[in-house]
Design a protein around this motif. Structure first.
Motif, PDB file in Angstrom:
ATOM      1  N   LEU A   7       5.222  -4.538   5.539  1.00  0.00           N
ATOM      2  CA  LEU A   7       4.378  -5.715   5.332  1.00  0.00           C
ATOM      3  C   LEU A   7       3.592  -5.647   4.028  1.00  0.00           C
ATOM      4  O   LEU A   7       3.033  -4.605   3.684  1.00  0.00           O
ATOM      5  CB  LEU A   7       3.399  -5.872   6.501  1.00  0.00           C
ATOM      6  CG  LEU A   7       2.569  -7.167   6.504  1.00  0.00           C
ATOM      7  CD1 LEU A   7       3.458  -8.383   6.748  1.00  0.00           C
ATOM      8  CD2 LEU A   7       1.483  -7.092   7.553  1.00  0.00           C
ATOM      9  N   LEU A   8       3.549  -6.754   3.318  1.00  0.00           N
ATOM     10  CA  LEU A   8       2.717  -6.890   2.115  1.00  0.00           C
ATOM     11  C   LEU A   8       1.257  -6.944   2.558  1.00  0.00           C
ATOM     12  O   LEU A   8       0.861  -7.846   3.299  1.00  0.00           O
ATOM     13  CB  LEU A   8       3.085  -8.161   1.348  1.00  0.00           C
ATOM     14  CG  LEU A   8       2.247  -8.490   0.115  1.00  0.00           C
ATOM     15  CD1 LEU A   8       2.427  -7.437  -0.968  1.00  0.00           C
ATOM     16  CD2 LEU A   8       2.612  -9.870  -0.415  1.00  0.00           C
ATOM     17  N   THR A   9       0.476  -5.957   2.140  1.00  0.00           N
ATOM     18  CA  THR A   9      -0.918  -5.859   2.593  1.00  0.00           C
ATOM     19  C   THR A   9      -1.931  -6.225   1.521  1.00  0.00           C
ATOM     20  O   THR A   9      -3.114  -6.358   1.821  1.00  0.00           O
ATOM     21  CB  THR A   9      -1.241  -4.438   3.090  1.00  0.00           C
ATOM     22  OG1 THR A   9      -1.056  -3.516   2.016  1.00  0.00           O
ATOM     23  CG2 THR A   9      -0.357  -4.078   4.272  1.00  0.00           C
ATOM     24  N   GLY A  10      -1.491  -6.371   0.291  1.00  0.00           N
ATOM     25  CA  GLY A  10      -2.423  -6.723  -0.770  1.00  0.00           C
ATOM     26  C   GLY A  10      -1.718  -6.911  -2.100  1.00  0.00           C
ATOM     27  O   GLY A  10      -0.582  -6.463  -2.289  1.00  0.00           O
ATOM     28  N   VAL A  11      -2.422  -7.584  -3.001  1.00  0.00           N
ATOM     29  CA  VAL A  11      -1.952  -7.760  -4.372  1.00  0.00           C
ATOM     30  C   VAL A  11      -3.132  -7.402  -5.264  1.00  0.00           C
ATOM     31  O   VAL A  11      -4.197  -8.024  -5.161  1.00  0.00           O
ATOM     32  CB  VAL A  11      -1.490  -9.209  -4.644  1.00  0.00           C
ATOM     33  CG1 VAL A  11      -1.015  -9.354  -6.089  1.00  0.00           C
ATOM     34  CG2 VAL A  11      -0.394  -9.632  -3.669  1.00  0.00           C
ATOM     35  N   VAL A  12      -2.941  -6.386  -6.106  1.00  0.00           N
ATOM     36  CA  VAL A  12      -4.018  -5.939  -6.981  1.00  0.00           C
ATOM     37  C   VAL A  12      -4.503  -7.105  -7.839  1.00  0.00           C
ATOM     38  O   VAL A  12      -3.714  -7.806  -8.456  1.00  0.00           O
ATOM     39  CB  VAL A  12      -3.548  -4.757  -7.873  1.00  0.00           C
ATOM     40  CG1 VAL A  12      -4.615  -4.388  -8.890  1.00  0.00           C
ATOM     41  CG2 VAL A  12      -3.173  -3.559  -7.017  1.00  0.00           C
TER      42      VAL A  12
ATOM     43  N   GLY B  62      -0.283   5.660   3.316  1.00  0.00           N
ATOM     44  CA  GLY B  62       0.720   4.907   4.065  1.00  0.00           C
ATOM     45  C   GLY B  62       1.233   3.664   3.377  1.00  0.00           C
ATOM     46  O   GLY B  62       1.931   2.864   3.996  1.00  0.00           O
ATOM     47  N   THR B  63       0.898   3.489   2.096  1.00  0.00           N
ATOM     48  CA  THR B  63       1.365   2.300   1.372  1.00  0.00           C
ATOM     49  C   THR B  63       2.037   2.700   0.067  1.00  0.00           C
ATOM     50  O   THR B  63       1.881   3.810  -0.420  1.00  0.00           O
ATOM     51  CB  THR B  63       0.203   1.335   1.034  1.00  0.00           C
ATOM     52  OG1 THR B  63      -0.663   1.951   0.071  1.00  0.00           O
ATOM     53  CG2 THR B  63      -0.575   0.928   2.269  1.00  0.00           C
ATOM     54  N   ILE B  64       2.755   1.750  -0.495  1.00  0.00           N
ATOM     55  CA  ILE B  64       3.327   1.875  -1.835  1.00  0.00           C
ATOM     56  C   ILE B  64       2.918   0.626  -2.602  1.00  0.00           C
ATOM     57  O   ILE B  64       2.961  -0.477  -2.065  1.00  0.00           O
ATOM     58  CB  ILE B  64       4.874   2.037  -1.794  1.00  0.00           C
ATOM     59  CG1 ILE B  64       5.458   2.290  -3.180  1.00  0.00           C
ATOM     60  CG2 ILE B  64       5.552   0.850  -1.141  1.00  0.00           C
ATOM     61  CD1 ILE B  64       5.297   3.684  -3.676  1.00  0.00           C
ATOM     62  N   THR B  65       2.477   0.824  -3.833  1.00  0.00           N
ATOM     63  CA  THR B  65       2.084  -0.296  -4.678  1.00  0.00           C
ATOM     64  C   THR B  65       3.065  -0.416  -5.823  1.00  0.00           C
ATOM     65  O   THR B  65       3.345   0.564  -6.515  1.00  0.00           O
ATOM     66  CB  THR B  65       0.656  -0.103  -5.227  1.00  0.00           C
ATOM     67  OG1 THR B  65      -0.245  -0.064  -4.128  1.00  0.00           O
ATOM     68  CG2 THR B  65       0.255  -1.246  -6.154  1.00  0.00           C
TER      69      THR B  65
ATOM     70  N   THR C  77       1.318  -4.469  -2.806  1.00  0.00           N
ATOM     71  CA  THR C  77       1.185  -3.266  -1.981  1.00  0.00           C
ATOM     72  C   THR C  77       1.766  -3.513  -0.594  1.00  0.00           C
ATOM     73  O   THR C  77       1.430  -4.501   0.058  1.00  0.00           O
ATOM     74  CB  THR C  77      -0.300  -2.854  -1.875  1.00  0.00           C
ATOM     75  OG1 THR C  77      -0.788  -2.595  -3.199  1.00  0.00           O
ATOM     76  CG2 THR C  77      -0.474  -1.615  -1.017  1.00  0.00           C
ATOM     77  N   TYR C  78       2.633  -2.571  -0.148  1.00  0.00           N
ATOM     78  CA  TYR C  78       3.334  -2.699   1.125  1.00  0.00           C
ATOM     79  C   TYR C  78       3.075  -1.474   1.989  1.00  0.00           C
ATOM     80  O   TYR C  78       2.942  -0.369   1.473  1.00  0.00           O
ATOM     81  CB  TYR C  78       4.851  -2.803   0.894  1.00  0.00           C
ATOM     82  CG  TYR C  78       5.258  -3.924  -0.017  1.00  0.00           C
ATOM     83  CD1 TYR C  78       5.598  -5.164   0.491  1.00  0.00           C
ATOM     84  CD2 TYR C  78       5.298  -3.739  -1.400  1.00  0.00           C
ATOM     85  CE1 TYR C  78       5.986  -6.199  -0.347  1.00  0.00           C
ATOM     86  CE2 TYR C  78       5.679  -4.768  -2.244  1.00  0.00           C
ATOM     87  CZ  TYR C  78       6.014  -6.001  -1.718  1.00  0.00           C
ATOM     88  OH  TYR C  78       6.393  -7.012  -2.545  1.00  0.00           O
ATOM     89  N   ARG C  79       3.060  -1.670   3.320  1.00  0.00           N
ATOM     90  CA  ARG C  79       2.971  -0.541   4.259  1.00  0.00           C
ATOM     91  C   ARG C  79       4.344   0.050   4.473  1.00  0.00           C
ATOM     92  O   ARG C  79       5.315  -0.686   4.660  1.00  0.00           O
ATOM     93  CB  ARG C  79       2.440  -1.014   5.625  1.00  0.00           C
ATOM     94  CG  ARG C  79       0.953  -1.133   5.707  1.00  0.00           C
ATOM     95  CD  ARG C  79       0.494  -1.264   7.149  1.00  0.00           C
ATOM     96  NE  ARG C  79       1.140  -2.331   7.883  1.00  0.00           N
ATOM     97  CZ  ARG C  79       0.503  -3.372   8.415  1.00  0.00           C
ATOM     98  NH1 ARG C  79      -0.810  -3.480   8.314  1.00  0.00           N
ATOM     99  NH2 ARG C  79       1.173  -4.281   9.079  1.00  0.00           N
ATOM    100  N   PHE C  80       4.405   1.378   4.508  1.00  0.00           N
ATOM    101  CA  PHE C  80       5.668   2.038   4.818  1.00  0.00           C
ATOM    102  C   PHE C  80       6.079   1.801   6.266  1.00  0.00           C
ATOM    103  O   PHE C  80       7.260   1.699   6.572  1.00  0.00           O
ATOM    104  CB  PHE C  80       5.572   3.555   4.564  1.00  0.00           C
ATOM    105  CG  PHE C  80       5.917   3.940   3.165  1.00  0.00           C
ATOM    106  CD1 PHE C  80       7.234   4.134   2.786  1.00  0.00           C
ATOM    107  CD2 PHE C  80       4.922   4.101   2.212  1.00  0.00           C
ATOM    108  CE1 PHE C  80       7.558   4.490   1.484  1.00  0.00           C
ATOM    109  CE2 PHE C  80       5.233   4.454   0.913  1.00  0.00           C
ATOM    110  CZ  PHE C  80       6.551   4.648   0.546  1.00  0.00           C
ATOM    111  N   SER C  81       5.130   1.708   7.177  1.00  0.00           N
ATOM    112  CA  SER C  81       5.451   1.625   8.607  1.00  0.00           C
ATOM    113  C   SER C  81       6.226   0.366   8.991  1.00  0.00           C
ATOM    114  O   SER C  81       7.096   0.422   9.856  1.00  0.00           O
ATOM    115  CB  SER C  81       4.182   1.726   9.447  1.00  0.00           C
ATOM    116  OG  SER C  81       3.305   0.652   9.147  1.00  0.00           O
ATOM    117  N   ASP C  82       5.942  -0.753   8.345  1.00  0.00           N
ATOM    118  CA  ASP C  82       6.626  -1.999   8.721  1.00  0.00           C
ATOM    119  C   ASP C  82       7.039  -2.864   7.532  1.00  0.00           C
ATOM    120  O   ASP C  82       7.565  -3.947   7.710  1.00  0.00           O
ATOM    121  CB  ASP C  82       5.763  -2.818   9.684  1.00  0.00           C
ATOM    122  CG  ASP C  82       4.407  -3.205   9.109  1.00  0.00           C
ATOM    123  OD1 ASP C  82       4.148  -2.957   7.904  1.00  0.00           O
ATOM    124  OD2 ASP C  82       3.587  -3.753   9.876  1.00  0.00           O
TER     125      ASP C  82
END
Length: 178
Positions: free
Chosen positions: A75-80, A58-61, A68-73
């Motif tokens: 939102l930035l969910t992380g940074v490697v 469900g994410t794209i990095t 890293t972002y969620r496809f659903s909304d």
């Protein structure tokens, strides 16, 4: 609302890039639901589609710096490499409303501040009726989308207007366009 893909063209967990009305969009199916985000990282503006990296469902990095972002909304969910970055949870990629009906995936490309109109306002009369079946063929046309919207390459466009005398009372199979 614009028809983006036929339902069977979008496989689970296989992000697909498209361009609709000049917008570069990345569409993905997550747990059966289609989602669309802008095909551009908010960090440095590079397109995700240049090198698809999905490390979590469900994410794209972003391949460039690991945002890293969620496809659903969006939102930035992380940074490697930077799990405690203060931008996590505070930045977003633009998302686009999507609806899947009659074997077609539609994306709303319009004013992001306004709620999209109901799908039935943008499809031929009767398209969403029970008992109506849809068969499709998708074709990419190298053209200025504005000309296409103004009947420049779609001779069947007249049939989608709700008040067309060609449609009223006729029992026709109506195209979305060619």
């Amino acid at each position: 609302w614009y028809p983006a893909l036929l339902s069977d063209e979008l496989k689970e967990g296989s992000p697909t890039p498209l361009q609709i009305c000049g917008e570069k969009i990345l569409i993905n199916r997550v747990e059966g639901v289609p989602y669309a985000i802008k095909d551009q990282c908010v960090h440095k503006g590079v397109p995700f589609s240049k090198k698809i990296e999905c490390h979590q469902k469900g994410t794209i990095t972003c391949w460039y710096h690991g945002f890293t972002y969620r496809f659903s909304d969006g939102l930035l969910t992380g940074v490697v490499g930077m799990p405690s970055s203060n931008v996590i949870g505070r930045r977003r990629v633009k998302t686009y409303p999507m609806i899947e009906k009659k074997g077609v995936i539609f994306v709303f490309v319009g004013d992001e501040d306004a709620a999209p109109p109901p799908l039935e306002h943008d499809v031929p009369p009767g398209f969403l009726d029970d008992g109506v079946a849809v068969r499709g063929r998708r074709q990419e046309v190298a053209a200025n989308w504005r000309i296409g919207c103004e009947n420049g390459f779609d001779s069947t466009h007249i049939f989608i207007h709700r008040d067309s005398i060609l449609v009223e009372g006729a029992d026709l199979a109506l195209p979305l366009g060619l």
